[in-house]
Design an enzyme around this catalytic site. Sequence first.
Site, mmCIF file in Angstrom:
data_model
loop_
_atom_site.group_PDB
_atom_site.id
_atom_site.type_symbol
_atom_site.label_atom_id
_atom_site.label_comp_id
_atom_site.label_asym_id
_atom_site.label_seq_id
_atom_site.Cartn_x
_atom_site.Cartn_y
_atom_site.Cartn_z
ATOM 1 N N CYS A 90 0.838 -1.026 0.014
ATOM 2 C CA CYS A 90 -0.066 0.046 0.042
ATOM 3 C C CYS A 90 0.837 1.220 -0.055
ATOM 4 O O CYS A 90 1.685 1.342 0.900
ATOM 5 C CB CYS A 90 -0.957 0.048 1.267
ATOM 6 S SG CYS A 90 -1.751 1.597 1.403
ATOM 7 N N CYS A 242 -4.087 7.018 -4.600
ATOM 8 C CA CYS A 242 -3.717 5.544 -4.203
ATOM 9 C C CYS A 242 -2.305 5.180 -5.027
ATOM 10 O O CYS A 242 -2.156 5.396 -6.143
ATOM 11 C CB CYS A 242 -4.761 4.591 -5.131
ATOM 12 S SG CYS A 242 -4.437 2.722 -4.607
#
Length: 321
Positions: A90, A242
Site C-alpha cells: 500500500c 492511491c
Amino acid sequence: MEQTEFTTVDTHTGGEPTRIVLDGIEADTLAGATVEERRDRFAATSDDIRKLLMQEPRGHADMFGAVPVPTDRADLGVFFMDTDGYLDMCGHGLIGVVTALIEQGELPETPELTVETPAGLVDVTAEITDGVVRRVAFENVDSYVCETVTVEQDGDPVAARIVYSGNYFAVVDADTIGVTLDCEDATQCIGPALELRRAVNDVAPKDPLTGSSVTVSAVELTARDDRSCVVFADGSVDRSPCGTGTCARLTLHHVDGDLATGERVEVTGPVGSTFEGYITDTSVNDGVTVTKPVVSGTAHITGEHTFYRTDDDTLGSFTLT
Ligand code: PYC
C-alpha cells in the site's frame, strides 16, 4: 472486568487514513520468518484485532491500517489491512507509516530506508526538515501489465486492463462504466466498480510471470486528465490517488508508449490531493515489460489513540452494508 488496550498513531495521506498499530498485539501472533508470514499468522490468529481497529464502532467503512513488525531484511517491516482483509502493498499507507514513525522518533531521521512488505522490498526516500517529514517517495516492487479482460456491464463490453503493482488492479476508463471523476460524489463509483471487480474475478485473469490465476483486489477508474479513483475492500474509496494504483497507471502508460522513463506525472484523487510518479527503470522478463515505478506524496499525523476492548462490550465489530 477485563480490558485489553491497543495503541495507535493515525495519519492521513492525501486524505486517506492509516491507523498504525504501535502496541497491544501479542508478539507470538506476529511470528514468522518474513513480513508475509507474520501477516498471515496475524490473519489466522488475531483477525478480530483487525476488525476491532478497522470496523465500526472504533473504525469506519473506509478505515485503513498498518502493523509495523520486526524484520532483519530491511530497516522496517510493515503489513497492511482494511475493513475487509489484507493487501500485499500500500503506497498511501507506507507514506503514512514512514512519516509517523520518523516524526515520533520510532525510526531514525534518515532520508533513505528499505521497507519489507508482504509484496517484497521497497526503497523509501524521506524529505525531512526540522524533524518534520515533508514528503515520502517509494520505489515500488516490480510492476507489469497482465492482460486485458473484456466483461459485460449493463449490456456493454468493458475492457479492464489487469496490472500488478504490489496488488492486482483492474484499470478501466471511468466513462466506460458510466461514472465521471469530476463529480463531488465519489461514492457513485462504488457500485459499478465492485460489479466490475466481481465480473473480472469470475474470468480469473492470469499473471503472465507466474502463470497462475489472480484475484483483483482493487479497481482503478481513470480519466484522461490524470484523475483516478480507486475502490477496494468491501467498497472503500481511496481518498488519495492511491500509491499502488498510481504505479499501475504509470506502468500502463509506459507499456502503451505514452510515458517515457523518467517522465513525471501528477495524478489527482477524489478529494483533489495529488501524488507524483515516474518510471525509473524497465526490464523485460519472459517477454513481459517490467517497470519500477516511483511515487511520492505527503502524510500528516492526525492523532494518537488508546483503544479499549472490555469483556462486557459484547456488540463486537461490524460494517453497515
Ligand atoms: O495507496 O496503494 C495504496 C492503496 C491501496 C489501497 C488503498 N490505498
